[in-house]
Motif scaffolding. Structure first.
Motif, PDB file in Angstrom:
ATOM      1  N   ASN A  42      55.481  56.495  33.946  1.00 17.10           N
ATOM      2  CA  ASN A  42      56.780  56.479  33.376  1.00 17.10           C
ATOM      3  C   ASN A  42      56.519  56.922  31.723  1.00 17.10           C
ATOM      4  N   PRO A  43      57.328  58.001  31.321  1.00 23.72           N
ATOM      5  CA  PRO A  43      57.354  58.442  30.023  1.00 23.72           C
ATOM      6  C   PRO A  43      57.943  57.484  29.002  1.00 23.72           C
ATOM      7  N   LEU A  44      57.216  57.331  27.944  1.00 20.20           N
ATOM      8  CA  LEU A  44      57.254  56.304  26.868  1.00 20.20           C
ATOM      9  C   LEU A  44      57.952  57.006  25.775  1.00 20.20           C
ATOM     10  N   PHE A  45      57.190  58.066  25.268  1.00 21.14           N
ATOM     11  CA  PHE A  45      57.556  58.914  24.214  1.00 21.14           C
ATOM     12  C   PHE A  45      57.152  60.302  24.125  1.00 21.14           C
ATOM     13  N   TYR A  46      57.497  61.212  23.619  1.00 26.44           N
ATOM     14  CA  TYR A  46      57.177  62.752  23.673  1.00 26.44           C
ATOM     15  C   TYR A  46      57.394  63.227  22.279  1.00 26.44           C
ATOM     16  N   CYS A  47      56.566  64.085  21.952  1.00 20.24           N
ATOM     17  CA  CYS A  47      56.761  64.839  20.425  1.00 20.24           C
ATOM     18  C   CYS A  47      55.839  66.234  20.615  1.00 20.24           C
ATOM     19  N   ASP A  48      56.254  67.184  20.065  1.00 19.81           N
ATOM     20  CA  ASP A  48      55.642  68.539  19.881  1.00 19.81           C
ATOM     21  C   ASP A  48      55.574  69.250  18.433  1.00 19.81           C
ATOM     22  N   SER A  49      54.813  70.200  18.488  1.00 16.09           N
ATOM     23  CA  SER A  49      54.754  70.889  17.140  1.00 16.09           C
ATOM     24  C   SER A  49      56.057  71.456  16.588  1.00 16.09           C
ATOM     25  N   SER A  50      57.126  71.634  17.295  1.00 20.15           N
ATOM     26  CA  SER A  50      58.156  72.039  16.740  1.00 20.15           C
ATOM     27  C   SER A  50      59.158  71.224  16.388  1.00 20.15           C
ATOM     28  N   LYS A  51      59.012  69.826  16.871  1.00 23.03           N
ATOM     29  CA  LYS A  51      59.784  68.815  16.770  1.00 23.03           C
ATOM     30  C   LYS A  51      59.335  67.955  15.600  1.00 23.03           C
ATOM     31  N   LYS A  52      59.666  67.429  14.717  1.00 15.95           N
ATOM     32  CA  LYS A  52      59.051  66.510  13.689  1.00 15.95           C
ATOM     33  C   LYS A  52      59.344  65.140  13.989  1.00 15.95           C
ATOM     34  N   ILE A  53      59.833  64.779  15.093  1.00 16.59           N
ATOM     35  CA  ILE A  53      60.478  63.121  15.327  1.00 16.59           C
ATOM     36  C   ILE A  53      59.558  62.817  16.641  1.00 16.59           C
ATOM     37  N   LEU A  54      59.524  61.608  16.795  1.00 18.27           N
ATOM     38  CA  LEU A  54      59.197  60.893  18.152  1.00 18.27           C
ATOM     39  C   LEU A  54      60.409  60.712  19.006  1.00 18.27           C
ATOM     40  N   GLY A 188      59.406  45.890  28.518  1.00 19.96           N
ATOM     41  CA  GLY A 188      60.073  46.919  29.661  1.00 19.96           C
ATOM     42  C   GLY A 188      60.122  46.475  31.142  1.00 19.96           C
ATOM     43  N   ARG A 189      59.993  44.967  30.882  1.00 17.17           N
ATOM     44  CA  ARG A 189      59.944  44.410  32.243  1.00 17.17           C
ATOM     45  C   ARG A 189      60.944  44.813  33.267  1.00 17.17           C
ATOM     46  N   SER A 190      62.055  44.878  32.841  1.00 20.43           N
ATOM     47  CA  SER A 190      63.191  45.246  33.822  1.00 20.43           C
ATOM     48  C   SER A 190      63.045  46.422  34.278  1.00 20.43           C
ATOM     49  N   PHE A 191      62.467  47.434  33.664  1.00 19.53           N
ATOM     50  CA  PHE A 191      62.212  48.810  34.131  1.00 19.53           C
ATOM     51  C   PHE A 191      61.076  49.107  34.632  1.00 19.53           C
ATOM     52  N   LEU A 192      59.842  48.674  34.139  1.00 17.74           N
ATOM     53  CA  LEU A 192      58.574  48.898  34.696  1.00 17.74           C
ATOM     54  C   LEU A 192      58.321  48.351  35.800  1.00 17.74           C
ATOM     55  N   LEU A 193      58.717  46.900  35.878  1.00 16.34           N
ATOM     56  CA  LEU A 193      58.124  46.022  37.031  1.00 16.34           C
ATOM     57  C   LEU A 193      59.276  45.950  38.070  1.00 16.34           C
ATOM     58  N   ARG A 194      60.009  46.705  38.060  1.00 13.59           N
ATOM     59  CA  ARG A 194      61.254  46.718  39.502  1.00 13.59           C
ATOM     60  C   ARG A 194      60.706  47.309  40.426  1.00 13.59           C
ATOM     61  N   THR A 195      61.482  47.044  41.486  1.00 15.42           N
ATOM     62  CA  THR A 195      61.259  47.446  42.855  1.00 15.42           C
ATOM     63  C   THR A 195      62.402  48.343  43.482  1.00 15.42           C
ATOM     64  N   PRO A 220      57.705  51.228  42.775  1.00 18.45           N
ATOM     65  CA  PRO A 220      56.871  52.033  41.803  1.00 18.45           C
ATOM     66  C   PRO A 220      56.374  53.270  42.715  1.00 18.45           C
ATOM     67  N   HIS A 221      55.418  53.997  41.802  1.00 20.18           N
ATOM     68  CA  HIS A 221      54.715  54.942  42.600  1.00 20.18           C
ATOM     69  C   HIS A 221      53.686  54.778  43.498  1.00 20.18           C
ATOM     70  N   ARG A 222      53.193  53.263  43.899  1.00 19.01           N
ATOM     71  CA  ARG A 222      52.475  52.902  44.633  1.00 19.01           C
ATOM     72  C   ARG A 222      53.031  52.605  45.959  1.00 19.01           C
ATOM     73  N   ALA A 223      52.917  53.890  46.754  1.00 17.07           N
ATOM     74  CA  ALA A 223      53.360  53.765  48.094  1.00 17.07           C
ATOM     75  C   ALA A 223      52.583  54.569  49.157  1.00 17.07           C
ATOM     76  N   HIS A 247      64.312  62.690  38.591  1.00 10.75           N
ATOM     77  CA  HIS A 247      64.888  63.063  37.239  1.00 10.75           C
ATOM     78  C   HIS A 247      65.326  61.501  36.680  1.00 10.75           C
ATOM     79  N   ASP A 248      65.638  60.524  37.688  1.00 11.49           N
ATOM     80  CA  ASP A 248      66.027  59.412  37.515  1.00 11.49           C
ATOM     81  C   ASP A 248      64.948  58.320  37.296  1.00 11.49           C
ATOM     82  N   GLY A 249      63.617  58.816  37.224  1.00 11.46           N
ATOM     83  CA  GLY A 249      62.612  57.828  37.194  1.00 11.46           C
ATOM     84  C   GLY A 249      61.801  57.159  38.233  1.00 11.46           C
ATOM     85  N   THR A 250      62.674  57.475  39.313  1.00  8.29           N
ATOM     86  CA  THR A 250      62.025  57.025  40.566  1.00  8.29           C
ATOM     87  C   THR A 250      60.963  58.433  41.474  1.00  8.29           C
TER      88      THR A 250
END
Length: 307
Positions: A42-54, A188-195, A220-223, A247-250
């Motif tokens: 699951n993505p937590l954050f993203y940054c690249d050289s063209s964006k100066k923000i996390l 992130g319990r409610s999101f990361l540890l959901r089923t 989760p993806h362990r299936a 796209h929805d994290g599943t």
């Protein structure tokens, strides 16, 4: 179906924290340097050289960073400090080693840890790839680097001799990263540890095509997803697809069954079985003609029944 794990240690599974750094050369339409962090895919954050923000993917990630200045400073250094120029220089050096004058080239680094919340075992990793192939990786047990290519030997010898670098990698891979991983799982319990259980469909492009069993929307993806005949898992005449993100994290996955040598009378002997980590009940979908959605006819998708 949606459920949340009651506490951090349920169910017993391996969790992972990965940092993926990608630098590119010869791709004018893409950023030259990108950093992404993921927990259990699951993505937590993203940054690249063209964006100066996390770019934080969840509100709870922001709370973690607000309460842990060490992490925040670490991520700022990775995104906006010396690392982008270091990777750019490294690509230029690798192009010389591989006798490359131009073209498109990709340098990737993936480091982080895995944590087994049942045994407490921690596995740290740090590996580099160049142009889609392994270049060099760390062995924390022997405190040496592994060089699968001749062009990586020079780097291996230099890094093996750099004891401070090895100590730094040991510290982060076996102490900081596992600590941060546990913090993310708590916040992130409610999101990361959901089923979430999937919908399961049977698909077929043409009457002579394999029948594809598609499970989508699970977490989760362990299936696992398999075809069975008379209750026995099939290994021949089946083609397993990869687990892919939605796209929805599943996630989604599929497995194809070749029926070219199977008579219509024997179809009822086959079924598709989906198993999700932490869930006792399987989703079983029997192979029946009226369950199949096709491109050459019209029929409804019928979801598999739990047994």
């Amino acid at each position: 179906m949606y459920t949340e794990c009651i506490n951090l240690f349920c169910p017993a599974v391996k969790h992972s924290l990965k940092y993926i750094v990608t630098a590119s050369s010869g791709l004018p339409d893409l950023p030259e340097f990108v950093v992404a962090a993921v927990v259990d895919e699951n993505p937590l954050f993203y940054c690249d050289s063209s964006k100066k923000i996390l770019e934080l993917k969840h509100d709870w990630v922001k709370k973690v960073l607000e309460n842990d200045p060490h992490q925040l400073e670490f991520y700022k250094r990775a995104c906006f400090g010396w690392l982008p120029s270091y990777f750019k220089d490294t690509i230029n050096g690798l192009k010389q080693r591989f006798n490359q004058s131009g073209g498109v080239h990709i340098l990737q680094k993936m480091n982080g840890c895995e944590w087994d919340n049942e045994t407490g075992e921690i596995l740290g990793f740090n590996q580099f790839g160049y142009d889609g192939e392994d270049f060099i990786s760390i062995d924390l047990k022997t405190e040496t680097w592994i060089a699968p290519k001749p062009q990586a030997v020079t780097t291996k010898l230099r890094w093996d001799a750099d004891k401070a670098r090895m100590k730094y990698n040991q510290k982060y891979s076996t102490e900081f990263y596992p600590e941060w991983l546990k913090i993310y799982l708590a916040y992130g319990r409610s999101f990361l540890l959901r089923t979430e259980l999937p919908s399961v469909s049977l698909l077929q492009k043409t009457p002579s095509s394999p029948v594809s069993c598609l499970a989508t929307g699970f977490y989760p993806h362990r299936a696992s997803l398999v075809w069975r005949k008379d209750g026995e898992e099939l290994h021949e005449e089946v083609d397993h697809g990869e687990i892919l993100p939605n796209h929805d994290g599943t996630f989604q996955m599929s497995v194809d069954l070749d029926l070219s040598s199977v008579t219509p009378e024997d179809w009822t002997r086959y079924d598709c079985v989906f198993q999700l980590s932490g869930v006792k009940e399987d989703i079983i979908t029997k192979l029946e003609k009226d369950r199949i959605r096709t491109n050459w006819g019209t029929s409804e998708i019928i979801l598999g029944k739990k047994k």
